[in-house]
Enzyme design. Structure first.
Site, PDB file in Angstrom:
ATOM      1  N   ILE A 126      11.958  10.343  -3.061  1.00 24.57           N
ATOM      2  CA  ILE A 126      10.935   9.344  -3.355  1.00 24.57           C
ATOM      3  C   ILE A 126      11.127   8.780  -4.763  1.00 24.57           C
ATOM      4  O   ILE A 126      10.540   7.764  -5.102  1.00 24.57           O
ATOM      5  CB  ILE A 126       9.498   9.909  -3.225  1.00 24.57           C
ATOM      6  CG1 ILE A 126       9.227  11.003  -4.272  1.00 24.57           C
ATOM      7  CG2 ILE A 126       9.231  10.414  -1.818  1.00 24.57           C
ATOM      8  CD1 ILE A 126       7.751  11.300  -4.461  1.00 24.57           C
ATOM      9  N   ASP A 127      11.953   9.457  -5.588  1.00 30.19           N
ATOM     10  CA  ASP A 127      12.092   9.046  -6.990  1.00 30.19           C
ATOM     11  C   ASP A 127      13.018   7.835  -7.154  1.00 30.19           C
ATOM     12  O   ASP A 127      12.995   7.189  -8.197  1.00 30.19           O
ATOM     13  CB  ASP A 127      12.644  10.200  -7.834  1.00 30.19           C
ATOM     14  CG  ASP A 127      11.791  11.456  -7.735  1.00 30.19           C
ATOM     15  OD1 ASP A 127      10.601  11.329  -7.397  1.00 30.19           O
ATOM     16  OD2 ASP A 127      12.319  12.559  -7.974  1.00 30.19           O
ATOM     17  N   ARG A 179     -14.830   1.634 -15.687  1.00 34.10           N
ATOM     18  CA  ARG A 179     -14.099   2.804 -16.205  1.00 34.10           C
ATOM     19  C   ARG A 179     -12.614   2.498 -16.391  1.00 34.10           C
ATOM     20  O   ARG A 179     -12.086   1.566 -15.778  1.00 34.10           O
ATOM     21  CB  ARG A 179     -14.169   3.941 -15.172  1.00 34.10           C
ATOM     22  CG  ARG A 179     -15.455   4.702 -15.205  1.00 34.10           C
ATOM     23  CD  ARG A 179     -15.467   5.713 -14.077  1.00 34.10           C
ATOM     24  NE  ARG A 179     -16.656   6.540 -14.159  1.00 34.10           N
ATOM     25  CZ  ARG A 179     -17.163   7.227 -13.146  1.00 34.10           C
ATOM     26  NH1 ARG A 179     -16.581   7.188 -11.952  1.00 34.10           N
ATOM     27  NH2 ARG A 179     -18.233   7.964 -13.307  1.00 34.10           N
ATOM     28  N   HIS A 215       9.627  12.313 -11.159  1.00 36.85           N
ATOM     29  CA  HIS A 215      10.413  13.200 -12.010  1.00 36.85           C
ATOM     30  C   HIS A 215      10.686  12.512 -13.342  1.00 36.85           C
ATOM     31  O   HIS A 215       9.727  12.093 -13.982  1.00 36.85           O
ATOM     32  CB  HIS A 215      11.680  13.643 -11.264  1.00 36.85           C
ATOM     33  CG  HIS A 215      12.321  14.846 -11.868  1.00 36.85           C
ATOM     34  ND1 HIS A 215      13.679  14.988 -11.975  1.00 36.85           N
ATOM     35  CD2 HIS A 215      11.775  15.944 -12.424  1.00 36.85           C
ATOM     36  CE1 HIS A 215      13.958  16.141 -12.585  1.00 36.85           C
ATOM     37  NE2 HIS A 215      12.813  16.733 -12.856  1.00 36.85           N
ATOM     38  N   TYR A 223       1.348  15.274  -4.052  1.00 41.44           N
ATOM     39  CA  TYR A 223       2.214  15.381  -2.868  1.00 41.44           C
ATOM     40  C   TYR A 223       1.830  14.445  -1.725  1.00 41.44           C
ATOM     41  O   TYR A 223       2.594  14.347  -0.769  1.00 41.44           O
ATOM     42  CB  TYR A 223       2.268  16.845  -2.407  1.00 41.44           C
ATOM     43  CG  TYR A 223       2.929  17.684  -3.461  1.00 41.44           C
ATOM     44  CD1 TYR A 223       4.305  17.831  -3.493  1.00 41.44           C
ATOM     45  CD2 TYR A 223       2.185  18.258  -4.484  1.00 41.44           C
ATOM     46  CE1 TYR A 223       4.924  18.541  -4.499  1.00 41.44           C
ATOM     47  CE2 TYR A 223       2.791  18.964  -5.497  1.00 41.44           C
ATOM     48  CZ  TYR A 223       4.164  19.110  -5.506  1.00 41.44           C
ATOM     49  OH  TYR A 223       4.790  19.791  -6.506  1.00 41.44           O
ATOM     50  N   VAL A 224       0.685  13.771  -1.815  1.00 41.21           N
ATOM     51  CA  VAL A 224       0.416  12.776  -0.755  1.00 41.21           C
ATOM     52  C   VAL A 224       1.521  11.726  -0.748  1.00 41.21           C
ATOM     53  O   VAL A 224       1.781  11.101   0.280  1.00 41.21           O
ATOM     54  CB  VAL A 224      -0.955  12.063  -0.882  1.00 41.21           C
ATOM     55  CG1 VAL A 224      -2.106  13.005  -0.683  1.00 41.21           C
ATOM     56  CG2 VAL A 224      -1.106  11.319  -2.191  1.00 41.21           C
TER      57      VAL A 224
HETATM   58  O1  F6P Z   1      11.966  14.723  -6.446  1.00 44.62           O
HETATM   59  C1  F6P Z   1      10.803  14.490  -5.745  1.00 44.62           C
HETATM   60  C2  F6P Z   1       9.624  15.041  -6.478  1.00 44.62           C
HETATM   61  O2  F6P Z   1       8.467  14.822  -5.714  1.00 44.62           O
HETATM   62  C3  F6P Z   1       9.425  14.542  -7.910  1.00 44.62           C
HETATM   63  O3  F6P Z   1       8.831  13.275  -7.941  1.00 44.62           O
HETATM   64  C4  F6P Z   1       8.593  15.638  -8.486  1.00 44.62           C
HETATM   65  O4  F6P Z   1       8.760  15.698  -9.879  1.00 44.62           O
HETATM   66  C5  F6P Z   1       9.167  16.861  -7.839  1.00 44.62           C
HETATM   67  O5  F6P Z   1       9.771  16.447  -6.631  1.00 44.62           O
HETATM   68  C6  F6P Z   1       8.175  17.940  -7.501  1.00 44.62           C
HETATM   69  O6  F6P Z   1       8.889  19.044  -7.059  1.00 44.62           O
HETATM   70  P1  F6P Z   1       8.314  20.270  -6.239  1.00 44.62           P
HETATM   71  O7  F6P Z   1       8.178  19.855  -4.817  1.00 44.62           O
HETATM   72  O8  F6P Z   1       9.347  21.314  -6.404  1.00 44.62           O
HETATM   73  O9  F6P Z   1       6.985  20.606  -6.845  1.00 44.62           O
END
Ligand code: F6P
Length: 374
Positions: free
Chosen positions: A135-136, A171, A180, A298-299
């Site tokens: 997704i990054d 607000r 990341h 994580y959504v």
């Molecule tokens: O690389 C995808 C990602 O969702 C990043 O955006 C985020 O920093 C990282 O994974 C989170 O990692 P984890 O699932 O290990 O918490």
């Protein structure tokens, strides 16, 4: 008749929408076009090390639209795997599993870290191709990674929704977006959602610049603001501390120095946790406007892939099956325009693609008056 060629597939690193579409794309093309057999390995490289295999031939239907990965994933690295409390090099176990299944090739779906692990296995003698997923959107030498388009839609929708509540309550809403160390997702969603401030890892910010931009809006009669902040965004002072810690790590010449530098860098990273909450408190103090935080988390990785990601994952997957058929290995299948292109893993492994400071998205954001914090 020659025996059918056999390929393995695994998904590694963080999950992302479109993984199942890619598994289906490779699998259906490999079986339907090239008469291959397809074996899945569960939970990333761990599944390969521990031989957690599953015959995929009959499991490829009905998964195109499904989120996550039917194979499961992990961030395990073949050469540094936690086994019974110890870090163990499992490369030879991986090679044994590959040989036991008489694989002709292995497809690894993942980002830059997965490409690095895949390259190590290429050097251990395996035939591997990778597909760029995250997704990054931070994988080098590909136009796009699958997962990004869906996450972009999700984050944009979230900003749309936050607008009406920020407006109603006068607000500041600070919304933290994943990515990341790269700002693609925040920049894209920030522009598409009309965020007033967008803060990226690539452009260290001054909190005073942000508060001034918000107060300018207040003077123009807009008593609310949306601040889209990338999880990796840092203030100018924090970015300097981070740079110093990183260069100490690079310069370390003895194991002791390296250990100390790694610990110092970890401390700097730990101090970054909670940065978005701190930023919101600072903005509230500097502007006098009430501030709230929304961490999308994580959504952004969950749920069904968008049409764009289904399409990208399907065309990369089917191109991957063609490359295996042609005996092209040690490459990532990159998206290039309407087509695809094999890129040697050496050029991808462990690299990251930050947002260039002169990228058209950056310029467009500036031109519509968005504050980028600098
Ligand atoms: O690389 C995808 C990602 O969702 C990043 O955006 C985020 O920093 C990282 O994974 C989170 O990692 P984890 O699932 O290990 O918490």
């Amino acid at each position: 008749m020659a025996p059918a060629r056999r390929i393995g597939i695994l998904t590694a690193g963080g999950d992302s929408p479109g993984l199942n579409a890619a598994i289906r794309g490779i699998g259906k093309a490999a079986i339907g076009q090239h008469g291959m057999q397809v074996i899945g390995f569960r939970d990333g490289f761990r599944g390969l090390a521990e031989d957690r295999s599953v015959l995929l031939d009959r499991r490829l239907s009905g998964i195109l639209t499904v989120g996550g990965t039917i194979l499961g994933t992990s961030r395990d690295k073949p050469h540094r795997m936690l086994v019974d409390g110890d870090i163990v090099d499992m490369t030879s176990a991986v090679v044994r599993t590959y040989q036991k299944h008489r694989l002709d090739a292995l497809v690894c779906l993942g980002g830059g870290g997965t490409a690095k692990n895949a390259l190590r296995l290429v050097r251990a003698g395996l035939n591997i191709i990778t597909l760029p997923k995250t997704i990054d959107n931070d994988v080098v030498l590909t136009d796009a990674t699958f997962g990004f388009a869906t996450a972009l839609d999700i984050a944009t929708d979230a900003i749309d929704r936050l607008h009406s509540t920020a407006h109603s309550h006068h607000r500041i809403i600070v919304v933290e977006i994943m990515g990341h160390r790269a700002g693609w997702l925040t920049l894209g969603a920030g522009i598409a959602g009309g965020a007033d401030v967008i803060l990226l890892p690539e452009i260290p910010y001054r909190v005073e610049s942000v508060s001034e931009a918000i107060l300018r809006r207040v003077r123009r009669g807009s008593h609310f603001s949306i601040v889209a902040v990338a999880e990796g965004a840092r203030s100018q002072e924090d970015a300097e501390t981070y740079r110093e810690a990183e260069s100490r790590k690079r310069a370390a010449s003895t194991p002791d120095e390296e250990r100390a530098a790694v610990a110092a860098l970890a401390a700097v990273e730990a101090a970054h946790a909670g940065n978005t909450l701190r930023l919101a408190a600072q903005l509230e103090a500097l502007t006098g406007l009430e501030s709230r935080v929304t961490i999308l988390g994580y959504v952004q990785r969950g749920g069904a892939p968008s049409a764009a990601d289904r399409l990208l994952a399907t065309r990369l997957g089917s191109a991957g099956a063609d490359l295996i058929d042609q005996g092209v290995f040690g490459v990532m299948v990159a998206a290039r325009g309407e087509g695809t292109e094999p890129v040697p893993l050496e050029r991808v492994a462990g690299k990251r693609r930050p947002v260039p400071l002169d990228h058209p998205w950056v310029l467009a954001a500036r031109h519509v008056g968005t504050c980028l914090g600098d």
